[in-house]
Scaffold this motif. Structure first.
Motif, PDB file in Angstrom:
ATOM      1  N   ASP A 164       0.842  -1.117   0.094  1.00 23.02           N
ATOM      2  CA  ASP A 164      -0.033   0.045   0.063  1.00 23.02           C
ATOM      3  C   ASP A 164       0.785   1.198  -0.016  1.00 23.02           C
ATOM      4  O   ASP A 164       1.873   1.224   0.530  1.00 23.02           O
ATOM      5  N   SER A 213      -3.892  10.099  -4.401  1.00 27.20           N
ATOM      6  CA  SER A 213      -5.087   9.738  -5.588  1.00 27.20           C
ATOM      7  C   SER A 213      -4.506   9.441  -6.860  1.00 27.20           C
ATOM      8  O   SER A 213      -4.905   8.620  -7.578  1.00 27.20           O
ATOM      9  N   LYS A 216      -2.508   5.913  -6.898  1.00 28.20           N
ATOM     10  CA  LYS A 216      -3.833   4.958  -6.810  1.00 28.20           C
ATOM     11  C   LYS A 216      -4.135   4.545  -8.331  1.00 28.20           C
ATOM     12  O   LYS A 216      -4.477   3.611  -8.778  1.00 28.20           O
ATOM     13  N   ARG A 219      -1.717   3.169 -10.538  1.00 28.04           N
ATOM     14  CA  ARG A 219      -1.579   1.652 -10.367  1.00 28.04           C
ATOM     15  C   ARG A 219      -2.480   0.872 -10.909  1.00 28.04           C
ATOM     16  O   ARG A 219      -2.313  -0.230 -11.479  1.00 28.04           O
TER      17      ARG A 219
END
Length: 531
Positions: A164, A213, A216, A219
Protein backbone atom coordinates in the motif's frame (compact mmCIF):
# COMPACT_ATOMS: atom_id res chain seq x y z
CA UNK A 1 -50.18 -4.90 -17.79
CA UNK A 2 -49.42 -4.70 -14.08
CA UNK A 3 -48.70 -1.03 -13.44
CA UNK A 4 -47.04 -1.33 -10.02
CA UNK A 5 -43.31 -1.96 -9.76
CA UNK A 6 -40.78 -2.41 -7.02
CA UNK A 7 -38.42 0.13 -8.61
CA UNK A 8 -38.95 2.91 -11.13
CA UNK A 9 -35.70 3.94 -12.84
CA UNK A 10 -35.70 7.26 -14.70
CA UNK A 11 -33.02 7.75 -17.36
CA UNK A 12 -31.03 5.13 -19.26
CA UNK A 13 -27.52 6.38 -18.50
CA UNK A 14 -24.89 3.74 -17.75
CA UNK A 15 -25.32 4.01 -13.96
CA UNK A 16 -29.11 3.61 -14.15
CA UNK A 17 -28.82 0.79 -16.70
CA UNK A 18 -26.39 -1.24 -14.58
CA UNK A 19 -28.58 -0.69 -11.50
CA UNK A 20 -31.75 -1.72 -13.37
CA UNK A 21 -30.11 -4.89 -14.71
CA UNK A 22 -28.84 -5.91 -11.28
CA UNK A 23 -32.22 -5.30 -9.64
CA UNK A 24 -34.06 -7.27 -12.34
CA UNK A 25 -31.62 -10.18 -12.05
CA UNK A 26 -32.17 -10.13 -8.28
CA UNK A 27 -35.90 -10.70 -8.86
CA UNK A 28 -37.35 -7.21 -8.46
CA UNK A 29 -39.99 -5.74 -10.78
CA UNK A 30 -38.35 -2.85 -12.63
CA UNK A 31 -39.82 -0.17 -14.88
CA UNK A 32 -37.14 1.75 -16.79
CA UNK A 33 -38.28 5.00 -18.42
CA UNK A 34 -36.53 7.68 -20.46
CA UNK A 35 -37.94 10.74 -22.19
CA UNK A 36 -35.31 10.33 -24.91
CA UNK A 37 -36.01 8.00 -27.81
CA UNK A 38 -32.52 6.48 -27.46
CA UNK A 39 -30.57 4.64 -24.77
CA UNK A 40 -27.65 6.08 -22.88
CA UNK A 41 -28.84 9.52 -21.70
CA UNK A 42 -25.69 11.62 -21.10
CA UNK A 43 -23.49 8.76 -22.35
CA UNK A 44 -25.51 8.07 -25.49
CA UNK A 45 -24.00 7.21 -28.85
CA UNK A 46 -25.83 9.19 -31.51
CA UNK A 47 -25.88 9.26 -35.29
CA UNK A 48 -24.64 12.52 -36.76
CA UNK A 49 -28.14 13.82 -37.51
CA UNK A 50 -29.27 12.84 -33.98
CA UNK A 51 -26.31 14.73 -32.53
CA UNK A 52 -27.34 17.86 -34.41
CA UNK A 53 -30.88 17.52 -33.07
CA UNK A 54 -29.56 16.97 -29.53
CA UNK A 55 -27.43 20.13 -29.74
CA UNK A 56 -30.52 22.24 -30.48
CA UNK A 57 -32.31 21.28 -27.27
CA UNK A 58 -32.03 23.70 -24.35
CA UNK A 59 -30.27 22.31 -21.28
CA UNK A 60 -29.02 23.69 -17.99
CA UNK A 61 -25.91 21.48 -18.09
CA UNK A 62 -24.96 21.67 -21.76
CA UNK A 63 -24.45 25.06 -23.36
CA UNK A 64 -22.21 27.17 -25.61
CA UNK A 65 -22.89 25.04 -28.71
CA UNK A 66 -21.00 25.86 -31.90
CA UNK A 67 -21.64 23.61 -34.90
CA UNK A 68 -20.11 23.55 -38.38
CA UNK A 69 -21.20 26.25 -40.79
CA UNK A 70 -23.17 23.55 -42.60
CA UNK A 71 -25.61 22.06 -40.10
CA UNK A 72 -27.23 19.66 -42.55
CA UNK A 73 -26.62 15.93 -42.00
CA UNK A 74 -23.60 14.36 -43.68
CA UNK A 75 -23.92 11.61 -46.27
CA UNK A 76 -24.38 8.31 -44.43
CA UNK A 77 -25.16 10.26 -41.24
CA UNK A 78 -26.66 7.14 -39.68
CA UNK A 79 -23.36 5.28 -40.09
CA UNK A 80 -21.77 7.34 -37.32
CA UNK A 81 -21.92 6.55 -33.60
CA UNK A 82 -20.84 9.76 -31.89
CA UNK A 83 -20.46 9.56 -28.14
CA UNK A 84 -21.61 12.27 -25.74
CA UNK A 85 -19.20 10.77 -23.19
CA UNK A 86 -16.15 9.25 -24.89
CA UNK A 87 -14.38 6.95 -22.48
CA UNK A 88 -11.24 4.89 -22.08
CA UNK A 89 -12.28 1.72 -20.24
CA UNK A 90 -9.58 0.22 -17.97
CA UNK A 91 -9.08 -3.47 -18.80
CA UNK A 92 -9.48 -4.37 -15.14
CA UNK A 93 -11.96 -2.75 -12.80
CA UNK A 94 -15.59 -2.45 -11.68
CA UNK A 95 -17.21 -2.03 -15.10
CA UNK A 96 -15.32 -4.98 -16.63
CA UNK A 97 -16.37 -7.12 -13.67
CA UNK A 98 -19.97 -5.97 -14.12
CA UNK A 99 -19.88 -6.80 -17.84
CA UNK A 100 -18.60 -10.32 -17.19
CA UNK A 101 -20.67 -11.21 -14.12
CA UNK A 102 -23.91 -9.87 -15.63
CA UNK A 103 -23.37 -11.57 -18.99
CA UNK A 104 -23.55 -8.22 -20.82
CA UNK A 105 -20.07 -8.88 -22.22
CA UNK A 106 -21.83 -11.18 -24.70
CA UNK A 107 -23.52 -8.13 -26.22
CA UNK A 108 -20.54 -5.78 -26.33
CA UNK A 109 -17.52 -5.52 -28.57
CA UNK A 110 -14.25 -3.77 -27.82
CA UNK A 111 -10.81 -3.03 -29.16
CA UNK A 112 -7.60 -1.98 -27.50
CA UNK A 113 -6.39 1.60 -27.61
CA UNK A 114 -3.47 1.51 -30.03
CA UNK A 115 -1.18 4.18 -28.58
CA UNK A 116 -0.81 7.36 -26.55
CA UNK A 117 1.23 10.34 -27.77
CA UNK A 118 2.41 13.47 -26.01
CA UNK A 119 2.75 16.75 -27.87
CA UNK A 120 6.02 18.54 -27.26
CA UNK A 121 7.25 21.86 -28.60
CA UNK A 122 10.85 20.90 -27.97
CA UNK A 123 11.57 20.60 -31.68
CA UNK A 124 10.42 23.95 -32.96
CA UNK A 125 7.05 23.46 -34.64
CA UNK A 126 6.10 20.68 -32.23
CA UNK A 127 6.20 16.92 -32.38
CA UNK A 128 4.21 13.91 -31.22
CA UNK A 129 6.18 11.46 -29.13
CA UNK A 130 4.84 8.03 -28.33
CA UNK A 131 4.45 7.37 -24.60
CA UNK A 132 5.90 3.98 -23.56
CA UNK A 133 3.23 1.56 -22.33
CA UNK A 134 5.42 -1.36 -21.20
CA UNK A 135 8.93 -2.10 -20.00
CA UNK A 136 9.84 -3.18 -23.53
CA UNK A 137 8.59 0.14 -24.90
CA UNK A 138 10.81 2.04 -22.47
CA UNK A 139 13.90 0.06 -23.40
CA UNK A 140 13.18 0.49 -27.13
CA UNK A 141 12.47 4.22 -26.88
CA UNK A 142 15.14 6.14 -28.82
CA UNK A 143 14.42 9.58 -27.37
CA UNK A 144 14.92 8.66 -23.69
CA UNK A 145 18.47 8.75 -22.36
CA UNK A 146 19.69 5.69 -20.45
CA UNK A 147 19.84 7.49 -17.10
CA UNK A 148 16.27 8.69 -17.58
CA UNK A 149 15.14 5.19 -18.49
CA UNK A 150 16.49 3.94 -15.18
CA UNK A 151 14.70 6.67 -13.22
CA UNK A 152 11.48 6.02 -15.09
CA UNK A 153 11.69 2.26 -14.54
CA UNK A 154 12.38 2.77 -10.84
CA UNK A 155 9.28 4.93 -10.47
CA UNK A 156 6.99 2.64 -12.47
CA UNK A 157 8.10 -0.41 -10.50
CA UNK A 158 7.32 1.54 -7.32
CA UNK A 159 3.92 2.59 -8.67
CA UNK A 160 2.94 -0.95 -9.72
CA UNK A 161 4.21 -2.63 -6.54
CA UNK A 162 2.18 -4.74 -4.13
CA UNK A 163 2.47 -2.73 -0.91
CA UNK A 164 0.00 0.00 0.00
CA UNK A 165 1.21 3.49 -0.83
CA UNK A 166 0.24 4.61 2.67
CA UNK A 167 2.95 2.26 4.04
CA UNK A 168 5.72 3.42 1.70
CA UNK A 169 8.40 5.76 3.01
CA UNK A 170 8.38 7.69 -0.27
CA UNK A 171 4.77 8.74 0.30
CA UNK A 172 5.06 9.61 3.97
CA UNK A 173 4.09 13.26 4.39
CA UNK A 174 3.47 13.53 0.62
CA UNK A 175 -0.15 12.38 0.25
CA UNK A 176 -1.64 15.78 -0.48
CA UNK A 177 1.40 17.26 -2.17
CA UNK A 178 1.11 18.10 -5.90
CA UNK A 179 1.94 14.96 -7.85
CA UNK A 180 4.27 16.82 -10.22
CA UNK A 181 6.41 18.02 -7.30
CA UNK A 182 6.47 14.50 -5.84
CA UNK A 183 7.80 13.05 -9.12
CA UNK A 184 10.49 15.70 -9.33
CA UNK A 185 11.73 15.59 -5.74
CA UNK A 186 11.36 11.92 -4.86
CA UNK A 187 12.39 10.31 -8.15
CA UNK A 188 14.42 13.02 -9.90
CA UNK A 189 12.30 12.92 -13.06
CA UNK A 190 12.74 15.65 -15.65
CA UNK A 191 10.02 17.81 -17.16
CA UNK A 192 9.16 15.55 -20.10
CA UNK A 193 9.09 12.38 -18.00
CA UNK A 194 6.93 14.10 -15.41
CA UNK A 195 4.48 15.33 -18.02
CA UNK A 196 4.28 11.88 -19.63
CA UNK A 197 3.43 10.30 -16.27
CA UNK A 198 1.06 13.06 -15.21
CA UNK A 199 -0.99 13.37 -18.37
CA UNK A 200 -0.47 10.22 -20.47
CA UNK A 201 -0.12 7.48 -17.83
CA UNK A 202 -1.90 8.72 -14.68
CA UNK A 203 -4.36 10.88 -16.68
CA UNK A 204 -4.25 13.80 -14.26
CA UNK A 205 -6.04 17.00 -15.17
CA UNK A 206 -3.22 19.12 -13.76
CA UNK A 207 0.15 18.80 -12.04
CA UNK A 208 -1.40 19.95 -8.76
CA UNK A 209 -3.48 16.80 -8.26
CA UNK A 210 -2.77 15.21 -4.85
CA UNK A 211 -0.09 12.52 -4.96
CA UNK A 212 -1.95 9.68 -3.26
CA UNK A 213 -5.03 9.76 -5.50
CA UNK A 214 -2.86 10.02 -8.62
CA UNK A 215 -0.69 7.08 -7.53
CA UNK A 216 -3.70 4.87 -6.85
CA UNK A 217 -5.20 5.63 -10.25
CA UNK A 218 -1.85 5.04 -11.98
CA UNK A 219 -1.51 1.66 -10.24
CA UNK A 220 -4.90 0.58 -11.54
CA UNK A 221 -3.92 1.49 -15.08
CA UNK A 222 -0.51 -0.18 -14.90
CA UNK A 223 -2.08 -3.39 -13.62
CA UNK A 224 -4.68 -3.29 -16.39
CA UNK A 225 -1.93 -3.47 -19.03
CA UNK A 226 -1.41 -7.02 -20.24
CA UNK A 227 -4.86 -8.37 -19.45
CA UNK A 228 -6.13 -8.17 -23.02
CA UNK A 229 -3.05 -6.70 -24.69
CA UNK A 230 -0.27 -4.19 -24.13
CA UNK A 231 -2.64 -1.23 -23.64
CA UNK A 232 -4.43 -0.82 -20.31
CA UNK A 233 -7.50 0.63 -22.06
CA UNK A 234 -10.36 -0.68 -24.15
CA UNK A 235 -12.64 1.29 -26.46
CA UNK A 236 -16.20 0.17 -26.94
CA UNK A 237 -17.50 -0.36 -30.47
CA UNK A 238 -20.37 1.74 -31.82
CA UNK A 239 -19.46 4.79 -29.77
CA UNK A 240 -18.67 3.21 -26.42
CA UNK A 241 -20.68 3.72 -23.24
CA UNK A 242 -24.04 4.22 -24.95
CA UNK A 243 -23.77 0.74 -26.41
CA UNK A 244 -22.82 -0.67 -23.00
CA UNK A 245 -25.83 1.01 -21.40
CA UNK A 246 -28.07 -0.57 -24.03
CA UNK A 247 -26.52 -3.98 -23.26
CA UNK A 248 -27.40 -3.68 -19.57
CA UNK A 249 -30.91 -2.54 -20.53
CA UNK A 250 -31.26 -5.67 -22.63
CA UNK A 251 -30.28 -7.80 -19.64
CA UNK A 252 -32.86 -6.02 -17.52
CA UNK A 253 -35.55 -6.63 -20.15
CA UNK A 254 -34.63 -10.32 -20.44
CA UNK A 255 -35.16 -10.58 -16.69
CA UNK A 256 -38.61 -8.99 -16.76
CA UNK A 257 -37.84 -5.25 -16.86
CA UNK A 258 -40.37 -3.03 -18.66
CA UNK A 259 -39.03 -0.28 -20.95
CA UNK A 260 -40.75 2.89 -22.14
CA UNK A 261 -38.65 5.36 -24.17
CA UNK A 262 -39.47 8.54 -26.04
CA UNK A 263 -42.47 9.53 -23.94
CA UNK A 264 -42.70 12.93 -22.25
CA UNK A 265 -43.19 12.96 -18.49
CA UNK A 266 -46.56 14.60 -17.76
CA UNK A 267 -46.23 14.33 -13.97
CA UNK A 268 -44.05 12.71 -11.35
CA UNK A 269 -45.36 12.38 -7.78
CA UNK A 270 -42.93 11.34 -5.06
CA UNK A 271 -43.97 10.13 -1.58
CA UNK A 272 -44.12 12.95 0.93
CA UNK A 273 -45.57 13.84 4.29
CA UNK A 274 -46.14 11.62 7.31
CA UNK A 275 -47.07 8.57 5.24
CA UNK A 276 -44.11 8.91 2.86
CA UNK A 277 -42.30 5.77 4.05
CA UNK A 278 -45.29 3.63 3.16
CA UNK A 279 -46.34 5.66 0.13
CA UNK A 280 -45.83 5.03 -3.56
CA UNK A 281 -44.37 7.16 -6.30
CA UNK A 282 -46.38 7.60 -9.48
CA UNK A 283 -45.62 8.82 -12.99
CA UNK A 284 -47.86 9.75 -15.93
CA UNK A 285 -46.41 9.49 -19.43
CA UNK A 286 -47.59 10.98 -22.70
CA UNK A 287 -49.58 8.45 -24.81
CA UNK A 288 -49.45 5.87 -21.99
CA UNK A 289 -52.97 5.48 -20.53
CA UNK A 290 -51.92 3.80 -17.29
CA UNK A 291 -50.33 5.50 -14.31
CA UNK A 292 -47.15 3.68 -13.23
CA UNK A 293 -46.47 3.36 -9.51
CA UNK A 294 -43.40 2.14 -7.63
CA UNK A 295 -42.08 1.68 -4.12
CA UNK A 296 -38.64 3.13 -4.89
CA UNK A 297 -37.52 5.71 -7.46
CA UNK A 298 -33.99 5.95 -8.87
CA UNK A 299 -33.49 9.01 -11.07
CA UNK A 300 -30.94 11.35 -12.51
CA UNK A 301 -30.97 14.90 -11.18
CA UNK A 302 -32.63 16.14 -14.39
CA UNK A 303 -35.81 14.17 -13.68
CA UNK A 304 -36.25 15.06 -10.00
CA UNK A 305 -38.14 18.16 -8.84
CA UNK A 306 -35.84 20.93 -7.65
CA UNK A 307 -37.75 21.04 -4.36
CA UNK A 308 -36.41 17.64 -3.27
CA UNK A 309 -32.79 18.14 -4.33
CA UNK A 310 -30.10 19.36 -1.94
CA UNK A 311 -27.63 21.92 -3.19
CA UNK A 312 -24.58 20.52 -5.04
CA UNK A 313 -21.40 20.14 -3.03
CA UNK A 314 -19.43 23.14 -4.25
CA UNK A 315 -16.47 22.16 -2.08
CA UNK A 316 -15.36 19.54 -4.60
CA UNK A 317 -13.62 20.26 -7.90
CA UNK A 318 -15.90 17.80 -9.72
CA UNK A 319 -18.98 19.84 -8.89
CA UNK A 320 -17.54 23.22 -9.86
CA UNK A 321 -15.56 22.20 -12.98
CA UNK A 322 -16.60 22.85 -16.55
CA UNK A 323 -15.76 20.40 -19.33
CA UNK A 324 -15.05 21.81 -22.79
CA UNK A 325 -15.83 19.27 -25.51
CA UNK A 326 -15.38 18.94 -29.24
CA UNK A 327 -16.63 16.26 -31.65
CA UNK A 328 -14.99 16.50 -35.07
CA UNK A 329 -15.29 14.29 -38.16
CA UNK A 330 -12.30 14.38 -40.54
CA UNK A 331 -11.40 12.55 -43.72
CA UNK A 332 -7.78 11.73 -42.75
CA UNK A 333 -6.21 10.27 -39.60
CA UNK A 334 -3.77 12.24 -37.51
CA UNK A 335 -0.29 12.01 -39.05
CA UNK A 336 1.43 10.09 -36.28
CA UNK A 337 5.21 9.69 -36.49
CA UNK A 338 6.60 6.42 -37.77
CA UNK A 339 9.50 4.76 -36.00
CA UNK A 340 11.74 5.89 -38.83
CA UNK A 341 10.71 9.52 -38.40
CA UNK A 342 11.21 9.36 -34.66
CA UNK A 343 14.67 7.87 -34.89
CA UNK A 344 15.72 10.39 -37.53
CA UNK A 345 15.11 13.15 -34.98
CA UNK A 346 16.69 11.44 -31.96
CA UNK A 347 20.12 12.06 -30.46
CA UNK A 348 23.20 10.07 -31.33
CA UNK A 349 22.55 7.37 -28.73
CA UNK A 350 19.50 6.16 -30.73
CA UNK A 351 19.53 2.99 -32.83
CA UNK A 352 19.45 3.14 -36.62
CA UNK A 353 16.08 3.31 -38.30
CA UNK A 354 14.83 0.23 -40.21
CA UNK A 355 15.30 0.35 -43.98
CA UNK A 356 13.56 -1.28 -46.92
CA UNK A 357 15.10 -3.30 -49.77
CA UNK A 358 16.43 -0.21 -51.54
CA UNK A 359 17.86 1.48 -48.48
CA UNK A 360 15.07 3.97 -47.79
CA UNK A 361 13.70 4.50 -44.29
CA UNK A 362 10.83 2.08 -43.83
CA UNK A 363 7.76 3.42 -42.03
CA UNK A 364 6.38 1.45 -39.12
CA UNK A 365 2.85 0.39 -40.12
CA UNK A 366 1.91 -0.06 -36.47
CA UNK A 367 2.40 3.66 -35.83
CA UNK A 368 1.98 5.51 -39.12
CA UNK A 369 -1.65 4.39 -39.64
CA UNK A 370 -3.19 4.04 -36.20
CA UNK A 371 -6.93 3.56 -35.97
CA UNK A 372 -7.22 4.62 -32.32
CA UNK A 373 -4.93 6.85 -30.29
CA UNK A 374 -4.84 9.57 -27.65
CA UNK A 375 -2.81 12.78 -27.96
CA UNK A 376 -2.12 14.75 -24.77
CA UNK A 377 -1.21 18.43 -24.61
CA UNK A 378 0.34 19.35 -21.27
CA UNK A 379 -0.53 22.87 -20.04
CA UNK A 380 1.69 25.35 -21.87
CA UNK A 381 3.01 22.81 -24.40
CA UNK A 382 1.25 24.54 -27.31
CA UNK A 383 2.29 28.21 -27.44
CA UNK A 384 -0.98 29.41 -28.95
CA UNK A 385 -3.07 27.21 -26.64
CA UNK A 386 -4.75 28.87 -23.64
CA UNK A 387 -6.26 25.86 -21.81
CA UNK A 388 -5.34 25.96 -18.09
CA UNK A 389 -5.38 22.16 -17.78
CA UNK A 390 -4.35 19.24 -19.98
CA UNK A 391 -6.09 18.90 -23.36
CA UNK A 392 -6.66 15.42 -24.78
CA UNK A 393 -7.62 14.33 -28.26
CA UNK A 394 -9.01 10.83 -28.89
CA UNK A 395 -9.01 9.48 -32.45
CA UNK A 396 -11.44 6.69 -33.36
CA UNK A 397 -11.47 5.16 -36.83
CA UNK A 398 -13.50 2.60 -38.71
CA UNK A 399 -12.02 -0.21 -36.57
CA UNK A 400 -14.24 0.97 -33.70
CA UNK A 401 -17.34 0.61 -35.93
CA UNK A 402 -18.14 4.23 -35.11
CA UNK A 403 -17.75 5.77 -38.56
CA UNK A 404 -17.64 4.82 -42.25
CA UNK A 405 -14.46 3.72 -43.96
CA UNK A 406 -12.16 6.64 -44.73
CA UNK A 407 -13.54 8.81 -41.92
CA UNK A 408 -12.21 9.46 -38.41
CA UNK A 409 -13.76 10.93 -35.29
CA UNK A 410 -11.71 13.24 -33.08
CA UNK A 411 -12.93 13.93 -29.55
CA UNK A 412 -11.35 16.92 -27.81
CA UNK A 413 -11.59 17.46 -24.06
CA UNK A 414 -10.30 19.74 -21.36
CA UNK A 415 -11.66 21.17 -18.14
CA UNK A 416 -11.46 24.43 -16.23
CA UNK A 417 -12.66 25.75 -12.91
CA UNK A 418 -14.56 28.58 -14.57
CA UNK A 419 -15.85 29.68 -17.96
CA UNK A 420 -14.68 33.22 -17.28
CA UNK A 421 -11.88 34.27 -19.62
CA UNK A 422 -11.80 31.00 -21.58
CA UNK A 423 -13.85 32.12 -24.55
CA UNK A 424 -16.17 29.65 -26.24
CA UNK A 425 -15.39 25.94 -26.36
CA UNK A 426 -14.49 26.28 -30.03
CA UNK A 427 -12.12 29.18 -29.35
CA UNK A 428 -10.44 27.28 -26.52
CA UNK A 429 -10.03 23.97 -28.39
CA UNK A 430 -9.42 25.20 -31.97
CA UNK A 431 -5.60 25.60 -31.60
CA UNK A 432 -5.28 22.00 -30.40
CA UNK A 433 -7.46 20.70 -33.22
CA UNK A 434 -5.30 22.60 -35.69
CA UNK A 435 -2.13 21.15 -34.12
CA UNK A 436 -3.21 17.56 -34.84
CA UNK A 437 -4.98 18.05 -38.19
CA UNK A 438 -2.34 20.26 -39.83
CA UNK A 439 0.62 17.98 -39.11
CA UNK A 440 2.71 17.24 -42.23
CA UNK A 441 2.30 13.84 -43.81
CA UNK A 442 4.14 12.40 -46.83
CA UNK A 443 0.85 11.06 -48.19
CA UNK A 444 -1.44 14.04 -47.61
CA UNK A 445 -1.18 17.73 -48.35
CA UNK A 446 -2.25 19.54 -45.15
CA UNK A 447 -4.28 21.94 -47.28
CA UNK A 448 -6.26 18.97 -48.61
CA UNK A 449 -7.35 17.78 -45.17
CA UNK A 450 -11.04 18.33 -44.67
CA UNK A 451 -13.09 18.75 -41.50
CA UNK A 452 -16.47 17.35 -42.53
CA UNK A 453 -18.27 18.26 -39.33
CA UNK A 454 -17.59 19.77 -35.92
CA UNK A 455 -19.58 20.45 -32.78
CA UNK A 456 -18.15 22.22 -29.75
CA UNK A 457 -19.95 22.65 -26.44
CA UNK A 458 -19.47 23.03 -22.68
CA UNK A 459 -20.75 20.70 -19.95
CA UNK A 460 -21.08 21.48 -16.27
CA UNK A 461 -19.21 19.27 -13.81
CA UNK A 462 -20.21 16.04 -12.15
CA UNK A 463 -22.75 17.29 -9.58
CA UNK A 464 -22.17 14.51 -7.06
CA UNK A 465 -25.46 15.19 -5.28
CA UNK A 466 -26.40 13.60 -1.98
CA UNK A 467 -29.72 11.81 -1.45
CA UNK A 468 -32.93 13.75 -2.12
CA UNK A 469 -34.87 15.07 0.84
CA UNK A 470 -37.87 12.80 0.20
CA UNK A 471 -37.71 9.14 1.29
CA UNK A 472 -37.58 6.10 -0.97
CA UNK A 473 -36.01 8.21 -3.71
CA UNK A 474 -32.38 7.89 -4.86
CA UNK A 475 -30.50 10.42 -7.01
CA UNK A 476 -27.98 9.25 -9.58
CA UNK A 477 -24.63 11.11 -9.40
CA UNK A 478 -23.60 13.06 -12.48
CA UNK A 479 -20.76 12.20 -14.84
CA UNK A 480 -17.22 12.55 -13.64
CA UNK A 481 -14.99 14.83 -15.70
CA UNK A 482 -12.33 12.22 -16.52
CA UNK A 483 -12.44 9.98 -19.61
CA UNK A 484 -10.70 7.15 -17.76
CA UNK A 485 -13.04 7.25 -14.75
CA UNK A 486 -16.53 7.49 -16.28
CA UNK A 487 -17.14 3.77 -16.81
CA UNK A 488 -15.75 2.50 -13.50
CA UNK A 489 -17.36 5.32 -11.53
CA UNK A 490 -20.73 4.46 -13.10
CA UNK A 491 -20.35 0.83 -12.03
CA UNK A 492 -19.40 1.82 -8.48
CA UNK A 493 -22.31 4.27 -8.23
CA UNK A 494 -24.66 1.58 -9.59
CA UNK A 495 -23.66 -0.92 -6.91
CA UNK A 496 -24.28 1.63 -4.16
CA UNK A 497 -27.69 2.51 -5.61
CA UNK A 498 -28.52 -1.20 -5.85
CA UNK A 499 -27.86 -1.85 -2.17
CA UNK A 500 -29.68 1.33 -1.11
CA UNK A 501 -32.72 0.25 -3.11
CA UNK A 502 -32.58 -3.29 -1.74
CA UNK A 503 -32.53 -1.89 1.80
CA UNK A 504 -35.48 0.41 1.09
CA UNK A 505 -37.43 -2.59 -0.25
CA UNK A 506 -36.83 -4.47 2.99
CA UNK A 507 -34.43 -7.12 1.70
CA UNK A 508 -31.17 -5.77 3.09
CA UNK A 509 -31.06 -7.31 6.53
CA UNK A 510 -32.25 -10.92 6.16
CA UNK A 511 -29.38 -12.01 3.91
CA UNK A 512 -31.78 -12.99 1.11
CA UNK A 513 -29.69 -11.04 -1.40
CA UNK A 514 -25.98 -11.55 -0.80
CA UNK A 515 -24.24 -10.28 -3.94
CA UNK A 516 -24.59 -7.47 -6.46
CA UNK A 517 -24.71 -10.03 -9.28
CA UNK A 518 -25.88 -13.64 -8.93
CA UNK A 519 -23.18 -16.32 -9.12
CA UNK A 520 -21.75 -16.42 -12.62
CA UNK A 521 -18.52 -16.90 -14.46
CA UNK A 522 -15.68 -15.39 -12.44
CA UNK A 523 -13.63 -12.76 -14.30
CA UNK A 524 -10.02 -13.54 -15.06
CA UNK A 525 -7.62 -12.54 -12.35
CA UNK A 526 -5.17 -9.81 -13.27
CA UNK A 527 -1.63 -11.03 -12.78
CA UNK A 528 -0.22 -7.57 -12.11
CA UNK A 529 3.29 -8.76 -12.97
CA UNK A 530 3.80 -6.68 -16.11
CA UNK A 531 5.91 -4.31 -14.05
Amino acid sequence: MDTHFDVLVLGTGLTQSITAAALAKAGFKVAHVDQNAYYGADEASLAQDELLEWSRRPSARYFDFTASSSESPLPFARSYALSLAPALIPSSGPVINALILSGVSRYGQFRLLDAVFAFTARRGAGALERVPATKADIFKAHDIALVDKRKLMRFLQFAAGDSDFEDRAEVEGQRDRPFGDFLRDKFGLGVEAREAILYALAYCASASEPTLSALKRLRRFLRSAGRYGSSPFLLGHYGGLGELAQGFCRTCAVNGGVYILGRKFLSLQLPSGAEAEAGRASICLQDVPDVLTADVVIASRDYLPASVLPEPNTDTAEDTAYVFCGIVIVDRPIAFPSSAQASAETPSHAHEAPVDDVGNAAPDPDEAQLDTAVVTFAPGSLPEGKAPHVVRVLQMGEGTLSCPKGKYILYLWTQADSVSGTGTSEELLAPYLSAVTSRPSPEVDPQARCVDFSLFYTRRGGLKVSSPTCPRTLAVPGLTCAWTEIADQSAEDAEKLFWDAVKMLGHGEDGEIETFWPAAETPDETSGDEW
